[in-house]
Motif scaffolding. Structure first.
Motif, PDB file in Angstrom:
ATOM      1  N   VAL A 144      -9.867 -10.468   1.532  1.00 14.71           N
ATOM      2  CA  VAL A 144      -9.769 -10.412   2.998  1.00 14.71           C
ATOM      3  C   VAL A 144     -10.993  -9.731   3.584  1.00 14.71           C
ATOM      4  N   TYR A 145     -11.453  -8.658   2.960  1.00 14.09           N
ATOM      5  CA  TYR A 145     -12.631  -7.943   3.450  1.00 14.09           C
ATOM      6  C   TYR A 145     -13.873  -8.831   3.382  1.00 14.09           C
ATOM      7  N   ILE A 146     -13.996  -9.591   2.317  1.00 11.57           N
ATOM      8  CA  ILE A 146     -15.138 -10.497   2.171  1.00 11.57           C
ATOM      9  C   ILE A 146     -15.079 -11.597   3.227  1.00 11.57           C
ATOM     10  N   LEU A 147     -13.908 -12.152   3.451  1.00 17.99           N
ATOM     11  CA  LEU A 147     -13.763 -13.212   4.457  1.00 17.99           C
ATOM     12  C   LEU A 147     -13.983 -12.690   5.870  1.00 17.99           C
ATOM     13  N   MET A 148     -13.736 -11.406   6.081  1.00 16.75           N
ATOM     14  CA  MET A 148     -13.950 -10.816   7.403  1.00 16.75           C
ATOM     15  C   MET A 148     -15.425 -10.817   7.782  1.00 16.75           C
ATOM     16  N   SER A 149     -16.318 -10.956   6.807  1.00 16.50           N
ATOM     17  CA  SER A 149     -17.745 -10.978   7.121  1.00 16.50           C
ATOM     18  C   SER A 149     -18.122 -12.216   7.928  1.00 16.50           C
ATOM     19  N   TRP A 150     -17.289 -13.241   7.920  1.00 18.67           N
ATOM     20  CA  TRP A 150     -17.550 -14.445   8.711  1.00 18.67           C
ATOM     21  C   TRP A 150     -17.243 -14.217  10.181  1.00 18.67           C
ATOM     22  N   ILE A 151     -16.463 -13.198  10.492  1.00 19.04           N
ATOM     23  CA  ILE A 151     -16.112 -12.870  11.877  1.00 19.04           C
ATOM     24  C   ILE A 151     -16.677 -11.476  12.152  1.00 19.04           C
ATOM     25  N   PRO A 152     -17.827 -11.385  12.791  1.00 19.95           N
ATOM     26  CA  PRO A 152     -18.498 -10.082  12.946  1.00 19.95           C
ATOM     27  C   PRO A 152     -17.660  -9.010  13.628  1.00 19.95           C
ATOM     28  N   ALA A 153     -16.844  -9.350  14.592  1.00 21.73           N
ATOM     29  CA  ALA A 153     -16.061  -8.337  15.303  1.00 21.73           C
ATOM     30  C   ALA A 153     -14.867  -7.852  14.496  1.00 21.73           C
ATOM     31  N   ALA A 154     -14.557  -8.495  13.392  1.00 24.62           N
ATOM     32  CA  ALA A 154     -13.388  -8.120  12.603  1.00 24.62           C
ATOM     33  C   ALA A 154     -13.557  -6.759  11.928  1.00 24.62           C
ATOM     34  N   TYR A 155     -14.786  -6.368  11.636  1.00 22.00           N
ATOM     35  CA  TYR A 155     -15.004  -5.073  10.993  1.00 22.00           C
ATOM     36  C   TYR A 155     -14.682  -3.910  11.927  1.00 22.00           C
ATOM     37  N   ASN A 156     -14.699  -4.150  13.227  1.00 25.79           N
ATOM     38  CA  ASN A 156     -14.430  -3.082  14.193  1.00 25.79           C
ATOM     39  C   ASN A 156     -12.953  -2.891  14.473  1.00 25.79           C
ATOM     40  N   SER A 157     -12.095  -3.709  13.884  1.00 26.46           N
ATOM     41  CA  SER A 157     -10.652  -3.558  14.082  1.00 26.46           C
ATOM     42  C   SER A 157     -10.115  -2.464  13.161  1.00 26.46           C
ATOM     43  N   ALA A 158      -8.879  -2.083  13.378  1.00 23.61           N
ATOM     44  CA  ALA A 158      -8.255  -1.056  12.530  1.00 23.61           C
ATOM     45  C   ALA A 158      -8.132  -1.546  11.093  1.00 23.61           C
ATOM     46  N   VAL A 159      -7.784  -2.808  10.926  1.00 24.55           N
ATOM     47  CA  VAL A 159      -7.675  -3.378   9.574  1.00 24.55           C
ATOM     48  C   VAL A 159      -9.047  -3.406   8.913  1.00 24.55           C
ATOM     49  N   GLY A 160     -10.068  -3.775   9.665  1.00 23.58           N
ATOM     50  CA  GLY A 160     -11.426  -3.817   9.132  1.00 23.58           C
ATOM     51  C   GLY A 160     -11.921  -2.456   8.680  1.00 23.58           C
ATOM     52  N   ARG A 161     -11.640  -1.424   9.468  1.00 27.08           N
ATOM     53  CA  ARG A 161     -12.058  -0.069   9.076  1.00 27.08           C
ATOM     54  C   ARG A 161     -11.295   0.413   7.844  1.00 27.08           C
ATOM     55  N   PHE A 162      -9.990   0.095   7.769  1.00 21.36           N
ATOM     56  CA  PHE A 162      -9.202   0.475   6.600  1.00 21.36           C
ATOM     57  C   PHE A 162      -9.721  -0.217   5.346  1.00 21.36           C
ATOM     58  N   LEU A 163      -9.967  -1.519   5.452  1.00 18.61           N
ATOM     59  CA  LEU A 163     -10.476  -2.258   4.294  1.00 18.61           C
ATOM     60  C   LEU A 163     -11.862  -1.786   3.892  1.00 18.61           C
ATOM     61  N   ALA A 164     -12.678  -1.410   4.868  1.00 21.80           N
ATOM     62  CA  ALA A 164     -14.011  -0.892   4.560  1.00 21.80           C
ATOM     63  C   ALA A 164     -13.912   0.401   3.748  1.00 21.80           C
ATOM     64  N   LYS A 165     -12.958   1.247   4.094  1.00 16.19           N
ATOM     65  CA  LYS A 165     -12.794   2.520   3.364  1.00 16.19           C
ATOM     66  C   LYS A 165     -12.390   2.297   1.916  1.00 16.19           C
ATOM     67  N   ILE A 166     -11.569   1.278   1.655  1.00 18.13           N
ATOM     68  CA  ILE A 166     -11.097   1.096   0.285  1.00 18.13           C
ATOM     69  C   ILE A 166     -11.935   0.093  -0.509  1.00 18.13           C
ATOM     70  N   CYS A 167     -12.674  -0.775   0.167  1.00 14.94           N
ATOM     71  CA  CYS A 167     -13.421  -1.819  -0.545  1.00 14.94           C
ATOM     72  C   CYS A 167     -14.913  -1.508  -0.690  1.00 14.94           C
ATOM     73  N   ASP A 168     -15.516  -0.880   0.297  1.00 12.50           N
ATOM     74  CA  ASP A 168     -16.958  -0.635   0.247  1.00 12.50           C
ATOM     75  C   ASP A 168     -17.414   0.205  -0.942  1.00 12.50           C
ATOM     76  N   PRO A 169     -16.719   1.278  -1.319  1.00 16.96           N
ATOM     77  CA  PRO A 169     -17.197   2.036  -2.484  1.00 16.96           C
ATOM     78  C   PRO A 169     -17.262   1.189  -3.764  1.00 16.96           C
ATOM     79  N   TYR A 170     -16.279   0.337  -3.957  1.00 19.99           N
ATOM     80  CA  TYR A 170     -16.266  -0.524  -5.140  1.00 19.99           C
ATOM     81  C   TYR A 170     -17.342  -1.606  -5.041  1.00 19.99           C
TER      82      TYR A 170
END
Length: 86
Positions: free
Chosen positions: A20-46
């Motif tokens: 889901v985090y990878i697919l969110m890269s196709w929608i630029p504004a999706a990273y600024n949502s609450a779900v996007g920030r949560f996924l960034a916290k758990i997915c970006d380090p890995y």
């Protein structure tokens, strides 16, 4: 509930979160949502670990593919270890 089922759910949850985090890269504004920030916290380090070693090819980042493959291998390895321990 069996330890195998719990571990399997955890690996499945993390795999789906990565996809889901990878697919969110196709929608630029999706990273600024609450779900996007949560996924960034758990997915970006890995994912950052793999991005350090696998450069993008043109505009395509293939490091998430390697990350998902490694996650799958780790899941199988954990299951084999648990089978031998239990």
């Amino acid at each position: 509930m069996s330890i195998f089922i719990i571990i399997n759910y955890l690996f499945q949850f993390y795999s789906i979160a990565l996809i889901v985090y990878i697919l969110m890269s196709w929608i630029p504004a999706a990273y600024n949502s609450a779900v996007g920030r949560f996924l960034a916290k758990i997915c970006d380090p890995y994912l950052d670990f793999f991005r350090r070693f696998i450069p993008p090819i043109g505009m395509i980042d293939i490091s998430p593919i390697a990350a998902l493959l490694v996650l799958n291998l780790v899941q199988k390895g954990v299951f084999y270890l648990l089978i031998y321990i239990i």
